[in-house]
Structure formats: structure tokens, C-alpha cells
Design a protein around this motif. Structure first.
Motif, PDB file in Angstrom:
ATOM      1  N   UNK A 182     -38.777 -99.332  -1.203  1.00  7.91           N
ATOM      2  CA  UNK A 182     -38.464 -98.590  -2.434  1.00  7.91           C
ATOM      3  C   UNK A 182     -39.440 -98.892  -3.563  1.00  7.91           C
ATOM      4  N   UNK A 183     -40.028-100.090  -3.540  1.00  5.89           N
ATOM      5  CA  UNK A 183     -40.961-100.451  -4.603  1.00  5.89           C
ATOM      6  C   UNK A 183     -42.105 -99.438  -4.690  1.00  5.89           C
ATOM      7  N   UNK A 184     -42.421 -98.799  -3.562  1.00  9.22           N
ATOM      8  CA  UNK A 184     -43.477 -97.791  -3.573  1.00  9.22           C
ATOM      9  C   UNK A 184     -43.121 -96.642  -4.522  1.00  9.22           C
ATOM     10  N   UNK A 185     -41.843 -96.283  -4.577  1.00  9.90           N
ATOM     11  CA  UNK A 185     -41.439 -95.176  -5.452  1.00  9.90           C
ATOM     12  C   UNK A 185     -41.511 -95.586  -6.925  1.00  9.90           C
ATOM     13  N   UNK A 186     -41.212 -96.853  -7.200  1.00 13.47           N
ATOM     14  CA  UNK A 186     -41.337 -97.337  -8.578  1.00 13.47           C
ATOM     15  C   UNK A 186     -42.816 -97.389  -8.959  1.00 13.47           C
ATOM     16  N   UNK A 187     -43.614 -97.891  -8.025  1.00  9.40           N
ATOM     17  CA  UNK A 187     -45.059 -97.988  -8.217  1.00  9.40           C
ATOM     18  C   UNK A 187     -45.653 -96.612  -8.520  1.00  9.40           C
ATOM     19  N   UNK A 188     -45.289 -95.634  -7.675  1.00 13.11           N
ATOM     20  CA  UNK A 188     -45.815 -94.277  -7.852  1.00 13.11           C
ATOM     21  C   UNK A 188     -45.348 -93.686  -9.180  1.00 13.11           C
TER      22      UNK A 188
END
Ligand SMILES: *Cc1c(COP(=O)(O)O)cnc(C)c1O
Length: 544
Positions: A387-393
Motif C-alpha cells: 500500500x505504501x506505493x499508493x501513498x508514494x504515488x
């Protein structure tokens, strides 16, 4: 399955197919995928049916407990899902649904989520996540910097350090709060002489060793219920969470907080943590964090700030000072799935001191080896998605100024809505918005006039009648399906601290317009007039 219809069959051959060949573009699934990617709002609007259905009716479609012996074709099953599930779900992203903390999502989240699910990385360890681990550590670093504004060196030293962690990513605010208090407990009851620490010997021996009669967590009466769950899981018991009264702006009364600290110290009960709320779930108000930090310092306890909902306000240069003092917290919870417009399953806690997570470190032989950078050695959860990828993006695509605009428009809209309510003779604003959340109720002007001069007991009686009407309006509006506000019960100082039922709105969706807000009030007036029981009863009881 109806007679004569083709039947699917469980065979290795068909199973191979579901792992390899995607559905054709003209198949049901293919069409749905296209519709979702081209116009999610349209798809949801078309497929979610607004009319209310009794939950007991819906349960009839989910009644069987037998796992199917007969496989279903994907397309057939998609029809089934659209019919039985999607159509009866809640249109949380609709601009007129203003009762939730989790709302609309930007369109890029959809393909990115699909990519994330497709990659199926497991963040518990490097072996199953590789670049996702440094990415998650960077996201934690960015969020840490948002709260604590340490120097660049600090982040270069600790962000990717194996034995340190600037925080923990998790499924949401509940687990984030639990993690923060877990760290606080283990650090406070750490190994000492012969005592091996609470993590190894448990709470009973820890209290005996340190000579405490018990432990307490102090939070305002607006604290989130997840703190009680945490106290329960951590072995402290729910009653160790002590609710401190609030002032007329729903902020913790620091004098009462300090008095409670003194009283507990006298009884030899150790305060584990003082918890400040930065954006209460019910009213959106922010505790005086700096004053709380002073008290936590004086009584040498952990200071946690639950900014699950309000933490994103730090992204707004205009409003971040509302959270002044947050940088003095030992730990801070922020939910990315609330005001950061990321889908559910994205919470995090950051720690001021990068070493404090050592208190909850766990190792295993086959993974999470000592000295590895595996994130799983410092998290409550084991297997965890990327999920961190979605926050990152989102942090990259929306950027800090973009988030600032989103945060500011929400607060401005809440202020506008509050002014509408204030000017409207038939409504009573119960709590002013500090962030983008406010509460109010429908009270006809003659009832307001009556209550202004009535005694406390009479008003208590009238408030019970208004409660019935509030509930009726809220339920009718939800059932009509055009719009939605939520309801909660809060103490109101004006009425002697008695709890009253109120409408609660959260104005996070950027597509919610002023016209929609005006319509929602109009609809509520109309619904009130339709109440053949509650409104007449109220009018009758408040006639001079
Ligand atoms: C939402 C919320 C939580 C809980 O977070 P979840 O993501 O629902 O687990 C905790 N504290 C506050 C103040 C919240 O608003």
C-alpha cells in the motif's frame, strides 16, 4: 444454475486458464474493466442502486454456508456480484455523501492498485518485496519529516538503517495506535536488572518489578475507541483508558488532565501515555498539543498524538499551525486512507526517536534475521501489501501544494456550510468546524426560541424529542439514497453536558459543491415536515 445452461467444471485445465489467459475484451469482465477504467464514477453511479433495502433481505442472498462444489464461469459470477453485491453497496465517492472520513479517490489509484495487487509483494521481508522496502521506508521518512521536520542528516542516517525505524506502516489508525502504545509500554517496562522486560515476562511481573499498582492511558472524552481496544490487547484493560473532560470546543481540559496525573501518581498508578487527539472523529477539534506535551514531560510518560484523521492538515501551510506541538509527540498516528485520498488499508505511525521501535523487535530464524532491513521485524502485522506505493504515488502526483489545496477547500467548504446552517432559522450548528468536520441538527426556530428560556430539565426533555426527529431525518435521507450525512451522539455544554444526537458531516470530497450542500439542507427540511409523529410532538411540547 438453470437447466440447459453450460456448466463450468473443475479441472486442472480450466484452473490453468484462470492463472494465465485474461478474459476477452468483449467478455463481461472485460467490459466491466473497461467501464471502470474509463469512468469509475459513472460505473458506480450506474451499478449502485440508491434505494434502501433491509439488511435482513440482503442477508437472504448470503445465507448458505456450503462452499460450492460446482465452479462458476467468471462472467456468470461477475453478473452475480453486480446484482447481489455491487448494487447494494454504498456510494462512498458520491459528492453528496458527506458523512464519511473515507471518500472519493483520484482516478490514477485504480490502475495503480491493480498493479500493486498484480505484483503481490509482501512487505514483511526484503525477499518478497525488494524495492518496495526502501520505498516504504522513504514514505515513512517523508511523513516523519512532515511531523518532526528533522534535518536532512537525520533522514540520511536513519531512514534506511536496519536497526532503526522512523515508523510503521499498517492497515489503519487502529493498528497504528496499538503499535504506538505497544512501543510505549515496552519502553516504559523495559528490562532492568534481573527483570527481562514486559515483552518477555508479561505485564503481571512487570508491574511487580516496577512496583506499580496499575497503568493508565489519558485521553479526552473525544478519544477514539481504538485506544480502548489497544489497552485491552496490551493487557492493561479497557478501564485503564481514562477519559478527561473537554472544554466547550471539544479540546481536552489540561487542568483536569494534570489533576488526574497527580491523583494517579498518589495511587501509584503509572501513566503509560497521554494521548492528544488532532482531529477528533466526532467533531474534528484539535487538542492543545503543546500544553499536553508539557504535562507528559512533567510526569515522564509517553506522549502520543492520534492524528489518524487530521494529520494530513500538516500538508497545508495555511492550517498546519493548528497542530502546533505535534512535533513534541513521541509518536503520531496518521491514516493515509482518510484525508490523503488513498484507498483503505493505509495507516501509519511515526516515532520521534528512530530507536524506540527496538522495544517491539521480533526475529525469526528463516526471516527477519537480526541486522536485516526486513520491515516485518518492527510491525504488528506479518504479511502486508504494498500500500505504501499508493501513498508514494499520491505524494508525487498530487504533491504537497496539491494536498494543501484539497485540505484548504475542505475547511473552506465546512466554514461555508456552517454559515449556511447559522443563517438558516430551522437549524442549529452544534460544533463549529475547526477542520472540515462539523455537527448540527434540525431545530425549528420556535423550538430554539422556547429552549433559550426553558430550564435544564425541560430542555433535557425537549432534547430527547429532537433526538427522535434527528434520527428520523438522518435515516430517511439515507434511505432516499440521494445524499448521506452521518449521525453521532455528543455532549453539548450549552445543554449542561447532556448528550444529544447530531448530524455529522465531513467535507473532504473536492466534487461536493455549495449547491449540493444547500440541497442537503433543503432535503432535510422537507424530510422533517414529513415526520407525522416526531415534528408535531416537538411543536406541541414547545408551544408557549
Ligand atoms: C479513524 C480513526 C481511527 C481509527 O483508524 P482506522 O483506520 O479506522 O483503524 C483512530 N483515531 C481517529 C482519531 C480516527 O479518526
Amino acid at each position: 444454475m438453470t437447466a440447459g445452461k453450460r456448466a463450468a467444471e473443475a479441472s486442472l485445465e480450466t484452473l490453468h486458464r484462470i492463472f494465465t489467459i485474461p478474459e476477452a475484451p468483449d467478455s463481461t469482465l472485460g467490459r466491466i474493466e473497461k467501464e471502470i477504467s474509463e469512468n469509475l464514477a459513472g460505473f458506480l453511479g450506474n451499478h449502485i442502486v440508491a434505494t434502501e433495502q433491509a439488511l435482513t433481505d440482503i442477508e437472504k442472498d448470503f445465507a448458505g454456508a456450503v462452499i460450492p462444489e460446482q465452479p462458476a464461469f467468471v462472467s456468470d459470477h461477475m453478473h452475480h456480484l453486480l446484482d447481489k453485491l455491487v448494487s447494494r453497496s454504498v456510494h462512498t465517492s458520491s459528492p453528496s455523501f458527506i458523512g464519511h472520513m473515507t471518500s472519493a479517490l483520484p482516478y490514477f489509484i485504480l490502475p495503480l492498485s491493480k498493479l500493486m495487487v498484480g505484483l503481490n509483494q509482501n512487505l514483511v521481508k526484503i525477499e518478497t518485496s525488494k524495492a518496495f522496502t526502501p520505498l516504504e521506508r522513504q514514505v515513512l521518512g517523508m511523513m516523519h519529516r512532515l511531523v518532526y521536520s528533522e534535518h536532512e542528516d537525520f533522514y540520511q542516517n536513519w531512514m534506511h538503517s536496519a536497526n532503526h525505524s522512523l515508523g510503521a506502516f499498517c492497515s489503519g489508525g487502529t493498528v497504528a495506535n496499538l503499535t504506538a502504545l505497544w512501543v510505549a509500554r515496552n519502553n516504559m517496562l523495559k528490562a532492568d536488572g534481573d527483570f527481562k522486560g514486559v515483552a518477555r515476562e508479561g505485564l503481571f511481573k512487570a508491574l511487580k518489578h516496577y512496583g506499580y499498582e496499575g497503568m493508565a492511558i489519558l485521553v479526552s472524552e473525544r478519544g477514539h475507541y481504538s485506544l480502548k481496544k489497544s489497552a485491552d490487547v496490551l493487557g492493561l484493560g479497557q478501564e485503564s483508558v481514562i477519559a478527561i473532560p473537554t472544554d466547550d470546543r471539544n479540546r481536552i481540559d489540561c487542568q483536569k488532565l494534570e489533576e488526574k496525573c497527580q491523583a494517579l501518581a498518589k495511587d501509584n498508578i503509572k501513566v503509560l501515555s497521554i494521548v492528544g487527539v488532532a482531529g477528533t472523529t466526532e467533531t474534528g477539534n484539535i487538542d492543545p498539543l503543546s500544553d499536553m506535551a508539557d504535562i507528559a514531560e512533567k510526569y515522564q510518560c509517553h506522549f502520543h498524538v492520534d492524528a489518524a484523521w487530521g494529520g494530513a492538515t500538516l500538508l497545508s501551510n495555511k492550517y498546519r499551525s493548528l497542530l502546533d506541538g505535534i512535533e513534541r509527540a513521541d509518536s503520531v498516528t496518521i491514516d493515509a486512507h482518510k484525508q490523503m485520498y488513498v484507498p483503505m488499508g493505509a495507516g501509519l505511525v511515526v516515532f520521534k526517536n528512530p530507536s524506540s521501535v527496538a522495544a517491539i523487535e521480533h526475529h525469526a530464524e528463516y526471516i527477519l534475521r537480526k541486522g536485516s532491513k526486513d520491515l516485518g521485524s518492527h510491525t504488528l502485522e506479518g504479511s502486508r501489501p504494498g500500500m505504501a506505493m499508493l501513498v508514494y504515488a499520491s505524494l508525487h502526483i498530487i504533491s504537497r501544494p496539491g494536498y494543501e489545496l484539497l485540505i484548504n477547500q475542505g475547511i473552506d467548504k465546512a466554514k461555508y456550510f456552517a454559515s449556511l446552517i447559522d443563517q438558516h432559522s430551522e437549524f442549529e450548528l452544534v460544533t463549529q468546524p475547526e477542520l472540515c468536520l462539523l455537527t448540527y441538527r434540525y431545530v425549528p426556530s420556535q423550538v430554539q426560541a422556547f429552549m433559550a428560556t426553558a430550564d435544564v430539565d425541560t430542555n433535557q426533555h425537549i432534547n430527547r424529542l429532537i433526538d427522535k426527529l434527528t434520527k428520523f431525518i438522518q435515516k430517511s435521507q439515507r434511505e432516499a439514497g440521494k445524499s448521506f450525512v452521518s449521525r453521532t451522539r455528543i455532549e453539548v455544554q450549552k445543554y449542561g453536558g447532556v448528550k444529544v444526537l447530531v448530524f455529522r458531516v465531513v467535507l473532504a470530497n473536492p466534487l461536493t459543491t455549495n449547491e449540493i450542500l444547500e440541497d442537503i439542507l433543503e432535503e432535510q427540511v422537507e424530510l422533517a415536515q414529513k415526520s407525522i409523529q416526531y415534528l408535531p410532538e416537538l411543536i406541541e411540547n414547545t408551544s408557549f
